[in-house]
Design an enzyme around this catalytic site. Structure first.
Site, PDB file in Angstrom:
ATOM      1  N   SER A   1       0.820  -1.196   0.000  1.00  0.00           N
ATOM      2  CA  SER A   1       0.000   0.000   0.000  1.00  0.00           C
ATOM      3  C   SER A   1       0.865   1.262   0.000  1.00  0.00           C
ATOM      4  O   SER A   1       1.640   1.460  -0.907  1.00  0.00           O
ATOM      5  CB  SER A   1      -0.950  -0.062   1.197  1.00  0.00           C
ATOM      6  OG  SER A   1      -2.005   0.836   1.049  1.00  0.00           O
TER       7      SER A   1
ATOM      8  N   ASP B   1      -9.235  -4.193  -5.609  1.00  0.00           N
ATOM      9  CA  ASP B   1      -8.662  -3.659  -4.370  1.00  0.00           C
ATOM     10  C   ASP B   1      -9.422  -2.382  -3.999  1.00  0.00           C
ATOM     11  O   ASP B   1      -9.534  -1.466  -4.813  1.00  0.00           O
ATOM     12  CB  ASP B   1      -7.183  -3.349  -4.596  1.00  0.00           C
ATOM     13  CG  ASP B   1      -6.446  -2.981  -3.324  1.00  0.00           C
ATOM     14  OD1 ASP B   1      -6.969  -2.166  -2.536  1.00  0.00           O
ATOM     15  OD2 ASP B   1      -5.333  -3.494  -3.125  1.00  0.00           O
TER      16      ASP B   1
ATOM     17  N   HIS C   1      -7.527  -5.954  -0.163  1.00  0.00           N
ATOM     18  CA  HIS C   1      -6.416  -5.004  -0.288  1.00  0.00           C
ATOM     19  C   HIS C   1      -5.079  -5.723  -0.211  1.00  0.00           C
ATOM     20  O   HIS C   1      -4.799  -6.415   0.769  1.00  0.00           O
ATOM     21  CB  HIS C   1      -6.523  -3.962   0.823  1.00  0.00           C
ATOM     22  CG  HIS C   1      -5.488  -2.892   0.739  1.00  0.00           C
ATOM     23  ND1 HIS C   1      -5.083  -2.328  -0.452  1.00  0.00           N
ATOM     24  CD2 HIS C   1      -4.749  -2.286   1.703  1.00  0.00           C
ATOM     25  CE1 HIS C   1      -4.159  -1.410  -0.220  1.00  0.00           C
ATOM     26  NE2 HIS C   1      -3.938  -1.372   1.077  1.00  0.00           N
TER      27      HIS C   1
END
Length: 523
Positions: free
Chosen positions: A235, A464, A492
């Site tokens: 991320s 996602d 995610h």
């Protein structure tokens, strides 16, 4: 306010609603979307422990450090390192970074640095809780190393601006304002956050951004004795990793960027694209839900299910749900949306979300939704918070420029609502403190190329919620040596979701530097 994080799966702690429906706590370390902070490139020396050249006088002593490891339980070792607060003035104030490692179980090749996302996610906690979910062959070959970036968790000084009560109020503030009074309330809590940070940590605020965190990573690499950087970033960690590669391309050995961020996007574009990502994810949840007997959204079409969910959100804006935790919080629309968003990070949590929505829609009980949201923002059972959210805001607000005009925020919220009816306003208004932040970047976001770097693997998941798939495609194309690896799936990030195609490709690359075939799609 939404986050980008790596989901580490279920940890086995149970909680439930008042009817005793047990749900597993899933661990997330999270953070808001972040775009690029422009800075002059710094050329590193290939395969060298020395400080990059040219560099200010005084940097070399930081590069000469070694970590003094000590046992900290569970097979882990902990230590600290010093970094300059301001790299332009390294002889002035310094910070103390907290690090942890799980030593290699076999013939050691080096260290794998891990960042779980955020900004604001604790790499120390992530590695302690999730290191053994990494591949067995990877753990044989590498020390798994987690670190708390500047301002985060155990690294000192830490970003602390608000009390727990003030954070409670911020998260409960109406992010779908219908009246001037509700807009004013958003302004009040957002400006209050910015003002409190200016008062409490004025000297730290200018230096918590990604550019300095990336430079810290190179000092850490040297202290670990690694000639080349081997890195897994999830991320926000993908942006941190890409920024590192852009600054120090010749120091990259192997780098996996999972759940990627597109660094060239403006703050406005990031908000809208992320909101669309959550709407895409909730669409996938609804499509799954309507097939289940216990779906509180009905068993009709996906459109009907989403309409019912949107109506439920609006109803909780007028009539909040009950809170069985006894802590006095009102489970209003913002906290309901937070709970739903939290459950979208991992498909394993969808059955829990069905139970939570059923309890809320049929019994008016928002307890489970509230607890789901608490997991995302790292609110503890005693009402205290980790500093994840505060560090998150501090980094994001200095990493890219934000408008100082309330009218511009209103326009952006309206645009986001049109593009993403369920989560658009929620995402935009959650970043409003950056509109009042005392330290802001005047640079514009830009693509990151990492020219001269060895191949970098960028991983994207097609549905996602927090980092839309198109961001992975964009980052892979921007990086001169980018290789895209994709998962046709939900949730995610991809590596820790247990997909064998992704896991084997990532492990093989990190161990041997053999890249997967470009544009591989795993199912």
């Amino acid at each position: 306010m939404l986050w980008q994080s790596a989901s580490v799966g279920c940890q086995g702690e149970h909680f439930g609603d008042k009817n005793g429906d047990g749900v597993n706590k899933f661990r997330t370390v999270t953070g808001l979307a972040v775009a690029a902070f422009v800075a002059a490139a710094c050329t590193g020396t290939p395969n060298s422990k020395a400080a990059p050249s040219p560099s200010p006088k005084g940097i070399a002593r930081y590069y000469a450090q070694h970590v003094s490891w000590h046992d900290c339980g569970g097979g882990f070792q902990c230590g600290t390192l010093h970094m300059p607060l301001d790299y332009a003035h390294p002889d002035a104030q310094r910070i103390t970074m907290s690090v942890i490692r799980l030593p290699a179980e076999g013939q050691r090749k080096g260290s794998l640095l891990i960042n779980p996302g955020g900004p604001g996610g604790s790499g120390v906690e992530f590695v302690r809780e999730g290191a053994r979910q990494f591949g067995a062959d990877l753990r044989k070959n590498f020390d798994l190393v987690g670190f708390d970036p500047r301002g985060v968790n155990q690294t000192k000084p830490v970003v602390r601006c608000l009390t727990s009560r003030e954070l409670d109020r911020f998260f409960a503030t109406d992010t779908s304002p219908d009246t001037p009074a509700e807009v004013n309330d958003l302004v009040k809590v957002s400006k209050g956050w910015a003002d409190d940070c200016k008062t409490r940590i004025p000297s730290l605020l200018p230096y918590v951004g990604t550019i300095n965190a990336a430079k810290d990573m190179d000092v850490l690499r040297a202290a670990l004795g690694d000639q080349g950087m081997t890195y897994y970033g999830a991320s926000y960690g993908t942006y941190l990793g890409a920024y590192y590669a852009d600054l120090f391309p010749k120091h990259v050995r192997a780098m996996v960027l999972d759940g990627a961020i597109d660094p060239k996007l403006s703050g406005d574009a990031v908000n809208i694209e992320q909101a669309k990502g959550f709407d895409t994810a909730v669409h996938a949840f609804a499509a799954d839900c309507v097939k289940a007997n216990d779906c509180p959204l009905g068993n009709g079409s996906v459109h009907q299910a989403l309409t019912r969910l949107q109506r439920f959100f609006a109803q909780t804006d007028k009539k909040p749900l009950k809170n069985g935790l006894g802590d006095g919080r009102v489970v209003d629309e913002s906290l309901v949306e937070l709970g739903v968003a939290s459950a979208l990070y991992n498909k394993q949590t969808w059955p829990i979300l069905r139970l939570a929505l059923k309890s809320g829609m049929e019994q008016g009980d928002g307890t489970t939704l509230l607890r789901l949201g608490d997991l995302l923002v790292e609110r503890n059972k005693d009402g205290s918070y980790s500093n994840q959210s505060e560090a998150n805001m501090a980094v994001n607000c200095v990493d890219k420029p934000y408008s100082r005009s309330l009218g511009a925020w209103k326009d952006q919220a309206a645009k986001a609502k049109k593009a993403a009816p369920l989560f658009g306003q929620f995402v935009v208004w959650g970043t409003l403190p950056c509109g009042y932040w005392p330290v802001q970047s005047h640079e514009q976001p830009r693509p990151l190329h990492a020219q001269g770097s060895k191949p970098i693997v960028v991983v994207g998941t097609t549905r996602d919620p927090a980092t839309p798939y198109r961001w992975a495609q964009a980052l892979a194309s921007q990086l001169n040596s980018g290789v895209l690896l994709s998962l046709d799936g939900d949730g995610h990030t991809a590596y820790l979701q247990g997909n064998p195609c992704i896991s084997s490709a990532v492990d093989r690359y990190l161990i041997s530097t053999a890249t997967p075939k470009k544009n591989t799609m795993c199912h």
